[in-house]
Design an enzyme around this catalytic site. Sequence first.
Site, short mmCIF file in Angstrom:
data_model
loop_
_atom_site.label_atom_id
_atom_site.label_comp_id
_atom_site.label_asym_id
_atom_site.label_seq_id
_atom_site.Cartn_x
_atom_site.Cartn_y
_atom_site.Cartn_z
N LYS A 560 0.86 -1.18 0.00
CA LYS A 560 0.00 0.00 0.00
C LYS A 560 0.90 1.23 0.00
O LYS A 560 2.11 1.12 0.19
CB LYS A 560 -0.92 0.01 1.23
CG LYS A 560 -0.17 -0.31 2.55
CD LYS A 560 -1.11 -0.47 3.73
CE LYS A 560 -1.78 -1.83 3.85
NZ LYS A 560 -3.17 -1.86 3.41
N ARG A 561 0.31 2.44 -0.22
CA ARG A 561 1.10 3.64 -0.12
C ARG A 561 1.82 3.67 1.24
O ARG A 561 1.29 3.18 2.24
CB ARG A 561 0.20 4.88 -0.27
CG ARG A 561 -0.27 5.10 -1.70
CD ARG A 561 0.89 5.34 -2.64
NE ARG A 561 1.45 6.64 -2.44
CZ ARG A 561 1.30 7.67 -3.29
NH1 ARG A 561 0.62 7.51 -4.41
NH2 ARG A 561 1.85 8.83 -3.04
N THR A 668 -8.98 -1.48 0.38
CA THR A 668 -9.60 -2.34 -0.61
C THR A 668 -8.71 -3.54 -0.94
O THR A 668 -9.22 -4.59 -1.33
CB THR A 668 -9.92 -1.56 -1.91
OG1 THR A 668 -8.81 -0.71 -2.21
CG2 THR A 668 -11.18 -0.73 -1.75
C1 26Q Z 1 -5.73 16.07 -3.06
C2 26Q Z 1 -5.40 17.38 -3.34
C3 26Q Z 1 -4.23 17.67 -4.02
C4 26Q Z 1 -3.42 16.63 -4.45
C5 26Q Z 1 -3.76 15.32 -4.18
C6 26Q Z 1 -4.92 15.04 -3.47
C7 26Q Z 1 -5.28 13.64 -3.18
C8 26Q Z 1 -5.07 12.63 -4.12
C9 26Q Z 1 -5.39 11.33 -3.83
C10 26Q Z 1 -5.85 13.28 -1.97
C11 26Q Z 1 -6.18 11.96 -1.69
C12 26Q Z 1 -5.95 10.97 -2.63
C13 26Q Z 1 -6.26 9.55 -2.42
C14 26Q Z 1 -6.89 9.06 -1.37
C15 26Q Z 1 -7.15 7.64 -1.22
O1 26Q Z 1 -6.73 6.82 -2.02
N1 26Q Z 1 -7.90 7.25 -0.18
C16 26Q Z 1 -8.23 5.85 0.02
O2 26Q Z 1 -9.47 5.60 -0.63
C17 26Q Z 1 -9.77 4.22 -0.61
C18 26Q Z 1 -11.03 4.02 -1.43
O3 26Q Z 1 -12.16 4.49 -0.74
C19 26Q Z 1 -9.92 3.72 0.80
O4 26Q Z 1 -10.12 2.33 0.77
C20 26Q Z 1 -8.67 4.05 1.63
O5 26Q Z 1 -8.88 3.70 2.98
C21 26Q Z 1 -8.34 5.53 1.51
O6 26Q Z 1 -7.11 5.81 2.15
#
Ligand code: 26Q
Length: 826
Positions: A560-561, A668
């Site tokens: 994961k990340r 997921t």
């Molecule tokens: C926002 C603003 C500027 C630049 C980037 C972002 C940005 C980009 C990607 C903020 C968040 C994300 C990604 C978030 C993410 O992947 N969250 C995950 O979503 C999944 C699907 O619902 C969940 O299962 C995870 O728990 C959650 O971490």
Amino acid sequence: MKKIENLTELLNRYGCGPIAFSGTSDALFERRLVLDHVIDPKQSGPREQFEAFASAMRDVLAQRWLKTTQTYDAANPKQVYYLSMEFLIGRSLTSNVTNLGVAQALGEWEKAKGIKVAELVEEEPDAGLGNGGLGRLAACFIESLATLEMPAIGYGLRYDYGIFRQEIVNGYQVEQPDPWLNRPDPWEVARPNDEIPVPLGASFTVKGGEIAVHRGHATQLIGVPFDRPIVGFGGKTINTLRLWKATTAAAFDFGEFSSGDFFGAVSDKTLAESVTRVLYPDDSTQRGRSLRFLQEYFLVRCSLADIIARFRRRGNDWSMLPDKVAIQLNDTHPAMAVPELMRILLDEANLSWENAWDLSTRTLAYTNHTLLPEALEKWPVELFEALLPRHLEIIFEINRRFLNDVQLKHPEERVRLSQISLIEEGNERKVRMAHLAIVGSHSTNGVAEIHSKLLRTKTVPEFAELFPERFNNKTNGVTPRRWLLQANPNLAQLITETVGAGWETNMALLRKIDPLAKDAAFQARFLAAKRSAKTRFVDWIKKTADISLDPDTLFDVQIKRIHEYKRQLLNAIQVIICYNRLLETPSLDVPPRTVLFAGKAAPAYHLAKVIIKLITSIARVVNSNPMTRNKLRVAFLPNYSCTLAEYLIPAADVSEQISTAGFEASGTSNMKFMMNGAITLGTRDGANIEISEEVGEENAFMFGLTSDQVLNNRALYNPHWHYENEPETKAALDMIFGNYFSADEPGIFEPIRETLLTKGDYFMHLADLTEYVATQSKVAKLFQTQNAWAEKAIHNVARSGKFSSDRTIEQYAHEIWDVKPCPVLP
Ligand code: 26Q
């Protein structure tokens, strides 16, 4: 001369008569090699074969794809539009072949022609247009929508560069660009006729991912759509994923040419195109990059114009909008859809504010994916002022009316208006995008039960009180076609032989294998399938990354990340403790174990990068120690991707899901592991809770503080206590701090001492460490009795049905969108 009637006659006339293609089944493929690549099929390499084969598959699906669009245009059903800044699609060839139902024919053709399909599949680059969970969820959702024959379109951006490629150099992450479109992509179809103008209130220049706004001089971008087919399982419905590329208008260039500024016009074009140049690689830490603001607006402006044009083309009256259109916002990233839809209804349809607001809120719905406060998007009012003045005006008016309403309806309580305002006051005024999305839509959902509850009670409690009917849960899911049928052919075959066909779209059927969990013969077949998934993965990682792994060890996997809250650090410390026990007692009775890590760190997230370096350093030391190397191996696999996950997840025995409770919205990959018969070793967080409910606590290894305990114990929590009072904890940490793993680079792990001790260990690693280590020992013990292990693993597969994204999408369709299937006639 005789009039030429058709192309064949023309070719004959000029002596380049019809090419003889052998047979019919492979004609499409050979035609592509000869006509597109001008190469003798016998001389063609895997890349040409991939392109030819993918194009041939597109030929196969093209008419069905067109028919799907025509069916929707004719039936004018209510349609779903899924707006997302990310679609982490991965590869498409195998999934299109599978869903078109031509996999078997392909096998026969492969044998007949001596073509190695497995080889040419490897030529396809991942479409890595996402960071992680949120982007992959969008990809699973559009596949389920097509499989369920729902009228739907996904809207996103066509980034020239996807998520960066991760190299590991001297144990450190190094980012490399991902030019995935360098070679032609056989799946996309450009639609220049459907381009959309995107006006801006100012012009801009770009430097280092930041834009400089030049006020006053209004400009215009152009959005060009590129469509990709999304094949539903069975090939009945083929929906569209429409990705926008930014450019400038030809007319705009022409103006500049005639005024003599050739160079200026060309460089303006490059400037405009930089809007969709690259995916932002930061997940969950918002950094105020202003180019990202433009990207978000660009997606919203193009997609809504397209949606509205389609809606009007089908002859609908404005009042019908919520009866024909459901727009789902994947997080707040496309939340500018709220003021943009209002702008269209006010300024283009000339509706009253009240009417426009009613239609707009009934059309929009919002999904939240995170509770981390630093991840909630806020954009400076100043950016709106300069680039989108009309949108800002609309946001202020929404806010004025909203705060007025709240005061009128709740005069008694002194609701703190400043807390719920769409505008955050302060040195720099900002628009709170989550507040905008909640107020401007009819539904706000979280992505797992616990997450939805925390969202209501902790993150935005004021809004949950004002609009209780808007808040709901939609637990995430994953598509079993990609994550079980394709990724794990041996297990899929065992399932089909046992429960019959049909489980791919009706995962409840998997329950039929539940009674066989204790059956020795079935266990043996199950373990054989796991073993073949392991060798498949081991062979692939050897070939692609030159990493050697032993398939006869327990595969303990955390992918994961890299993020503090996901606690890769907890796993790393546990590995050190295990290593120390082996050094102390070389005869320790534990099964040989391979601990596998993979994941990318946001390029600016320094501590996450230090954690990667720690893991690679531990791996180097542990793997080279002859005292332990037969019992414990550690590997950090570079460049985690959708494709890597498809190989590794089927091979896993243990699924590490160890976030600090209350921080992981859902997860997921935990669902993908479960479907593939890995056992969850996890905290009571996100969807882990629902996984352990489905499979039964006895078939999972759950440990650690609950989210309530995390909240309540925080004030009293003292990591130093654990360090001073737990000898194994102290020994492990002292090795990290004392450069045991970094003899040649002393001091590099000081940031880890800082976070764990000096700064108080916000993510409470040390609070959960002892129970985690004890639970790991239980895992090891169970693995030594393979039939007992298989029994639990089989229950995991059998009871994973809830986590199909088909279930999730059906719930969205019934409870949020009110959208029904719209089958395409044969
Ligand atoms: C926002 C603003 C500027 C630049 C980037 C972002 C940005 C980009 C990607 C903020 C968040 C994300 C990604 C978030 C993410 O992947 N969250 C995950 O979503 C999944 C699907 O619902 C969940 O299962 C995870 O728990 C959650 O971490």
